[in-house]
Each structure stands twice: as structure tokens, then as C-alpha cells.
Design an enzyme around this catalytic site. Structure first.
Site, PDB file in Angstrom:
ATOM      1  CD  GLN A  90     -12.272  48.423  50.208  1.00  0.00           C
ATOM      2  OE1 GLN A  90     -11.994  48.337  51.390  1.00  0.00           O
ATOM      3  NE2 GLN A  90     -11.342  48.592  49.277  1.00  0.00           N
TER       4      GLN A  90
ATOM      5  CE  LYS B  20      -8.767  47.723  53.592  1.00  0.00           C
ATOM      6  NZ  LYS B  20      -9.363  48.689  52.675  1.00  0.00           N
TER       7      LYS B  20
ATOM      8  CG  ASP C 157      -9.502  54.434  54.138  1.00  0.00           C
ATOM      9  OD1 ASP C 157      -8.573  53.640  54.363  1.00  0.00           O
ATOM     10  OD2 ASP C 157     -10.607  54.085  53.683  1.00  0.00           O
TER      11      ASP C 157
END
Ligand code: NAP
Length: 289
Positions: free
Chosen positions: A98, A54, A121
Site C-alpha cells: 500500500q 481490499k 497492482d
């Protein structure tokens, strides 16, 4: 004729080039350079790889990225403090915590601690609520990747029967919401499809799956979807990422599905790269807001 494979890698490459151009235009016009802060807690080998990929994708698109690493023993308060610091940092436009987090932390409280305006997200309940109401601020990365994959391959969703295997908060549930919604100015990506979500409590899952024009597997069980669960000519999208004997395999049994389906997104090089691409999209969007 075997199914045509949907090349998520190639689609991602095109989209990342578009995003890089948009970043350059935004910065040239005096906008703040988008910056993603990734928070990684503990030593989780798969998470390490995801975060590294990412961050690299961000940098390749001309965005800033920074990694905030906390030990696996970090307390809830330490994690909340770090998220609070990133919420206040103007150089950070997107925050990614994460998952999974260690057992001693409350994952949903951490998700709620990320300011909704930097929630790259799209996990925060405020953003989930806006999505559900049909006025999304962000779209969650994996469902958004699936939607873009279908749209850019020319697989129409309007009026189609979609079956999603899996009802998780990060994939199945938000994807169902996106694909069932009526498109509008506020939500042009909405699918206008007839959506059924199946799970462990479903009776005759294979029979329902066989009705799908578009079958999406987000189960977390290697090769769960077999050829006899697929309607001939259907588009099959494999969200799964599983490691079997050191090899990456999806939730779809490619060998039996390829001869039946019309389209198939493979694993690897399918939904995985699209998810990262949509994270870049969200980080840029947050910077532009
Ligand atoms: P999850 O939270 O474990 O949810 C799995 C869902 O599948 C649950 O709703 C579960 O049903 C259902 N399920 C599991 N076994 C089943 C069975 N035998 N019969 C019927 N339903 C069953 O998983 P997730 O986070 O959504 O992830 C799903 C897969 O996608 C995983 O392989 C994950 O690694 C992958 N993934 C990929 C990406 C990407 O970027 N490509 C992103 C996220 C996730 P119940 O609710 O009834 O338990």
C-alpha cells in the site's frame, strides 16, 4: 437532460459475483486458492481503510488474504525482506504494497522488488513494459476499473477523442496507454481511442478538455473539472478521491458538470469500488497463471 450517473458500486457487485464464481471453479478444479498479501507500513488512516476494504473484498470473493503490518520506522531492508518472503510464499498469489510508503524508503525499489508474477497492482516496470508493448500480463487496477466501467456501461472508446487530466504512473499514464492501444487477442481491453493527456504544463487545458467525447479526471484537486470544460453529452469519469471538510469529493464539480455531460461517474460509488474489483481480478489471474 442531466447526465446519467454510472453506478460503480452496482457494476462492482456484478463483477465481484463473477469473480467469486471463477474462484470457486478454479479451486474446485484443483487450483490453488488465490491469496492476497497486503503490506501496510506505518499509520496512515486512509491506507488503513483502503487495505481493510481490499482484504474484505478478497474474503467475500472466496480468496485468502493476510495483512503484513510494519511500523512507520521500518527500514528499506526490513521492507525488502518482507516482500522477499511473500515472493517465495506459495500461498500468496498476489502482493499489494500500500502506497504511500514512509520517506526513509525508496518506493520505486520496493515496487521493483515484488516479483512481477505476483504484482497484483501492475506497478512493476516489467508489467508496465508488457502493457506498453501491447502484451499485458496484468492491467493496473484503477485504469482497468475505468475501462471496465466504460465497456460495461456501453460507452464505446474506439475512434473517440479521450482527454485524461493527470499523468501519474498509477492512473493517467497507464490509462492513456490502455485506451490508445489497438485491440488484439493479447489485449482485447485496448481502447482504440485518440488520447490526449493534459497536466500542469498544458496550455489551454479547458479548451482541450472541451474537445473530449470521454473526459477522465485524475488530478487530485477537488472539483477541478467544471461544467464549462465539458463538451455537451460527453462521458465524464471522476477518478479523484479527496477529503474536503470530512466529506469525500472527486476531481469533478458535480453541480456544474451534471447539466452538461451525458454520463458521469460519481464520487463516492464510482471508480473507487471498481479499483478494488480489478485487484480481485488480478489476484485470481495471478493464481491461474
Ligand atoms: P498524482 O500522482 O498527484 O497526479 C496528479 C496529476 O494531475 C499530475 O499529473 C499533475 O500534473 C496533474 N495536476 C495536478 N494539479 C493540476 C492542475 N492544477 N492543472 C493541471 N494538472 C494538474 O495523482 P494520482 O495518484 O494520479 O491520483 C489522482 C486522483 O485520483 C487523486 O484524487 C487520487 O486520490 C485519486 N485516485 C483514486 C483511485 C481510485 O481508486 N478511485 C486510485 C488512485 C488515485 P503534473 O504532472 O504536471 O504535476
Amino acid at each position: 437532460m442531466p447526465a446519467q450517473k454510472i453506478d460503480g458500486q452496482a457494476l462492482s457487485k456484478t463483477m465481484r459475483a463473477e469473480i467469486a464464481e471463477a474462484v470457486a471453479r478454479h479451486v474446485a478444479a484443483g487450483g490453488r486458492r488465490p491469496g492476497l498479501a497486503a503490506v501496510l507500513v506505518g499509520d496512515h488512516p486512509a491506507s488503513e481503510v483502503y487495505v481493510r476494504n481490499k482484504r474484505k473484498a478478497c474474503e467475500d470473493a472466496g480468496m485468502a488474504s493476510c495483512l503484513h503490518r510494519l511500523p512507520g520506522t521500518a527500514s528499506q531492508q526490513e521492507l525488502l525482506d518482507r516482500v522477499g518472503q511473500l515472493n517465495r510464499d506459495p500461498a500468496v498469489t498476489g502482493i499489494l504494497v500500500q502506497l504511500p510508503l514512509p520517506k526513509q524508503t525508496d518506493e520505486s525499489a520496493i515496487i521493483r522488488a515484488v516479483t512481477p508474477l505476483k504484482d497484483a497492482d501492475c506497478f512493476h516496470p516489467e508489467n508496465v513494459g508488457l502493457l506498453t508493448a501491447g502484451h499485458p500480463r496484468f492491467l493496473p487496477c484503477t485504469p482497468f476499473g475505468v475501462q471496465q466501467m466504460l465497456a460495461r456501461t456501453g460507452i464505446a472508446t474506439a475512434g473517440k477523442r479521450v482527454v485524461i487530466v493527470g499523468r501519474s504512473n498509477i492512473v493517467g499514464k497507464p490509462l492513456a496507454i490502455m485506451l490508445m492501444q489497438k485491440p488484439s487477442k493479447a489485449f482485447p481491453e485496448a481502447g482504440d481511442a485518440t488520447v490526449t493527456v493534459v497536466h500542469r504544463g498544458t496550455h489551454d487545458l479547458p479548451g482541450i478538455a472541451r474537445q473530449a467525447d470521454i473526459l477522465i479526471a485524475a488530478v487530485g484537486v477537488p472539483r477541478f473539472v467544471k461544467g464549462d470544460m465539458v463538451k455537451p453529452g460527453a462521458a465524464v469519469i471522476d477518478v479523484g478521491i479527496n477529503s474536503v471538510d470530512g466529506k469525500l469529493v472527486g476531481d469533478v464539480d458535480e453541480a456544474s458538470v451534471l447539466p452538461v455531460a451525458g454520463w458521469l461517474s460519481p464520487v463516492p460509488k464510482g471508480v473507487g469500488p471498481m479499483t478494488i474489483t480489478m485487484l480481485l481480478h488480478n489476484t485470481l489471474r495471478a493464481a491461474m497463471m
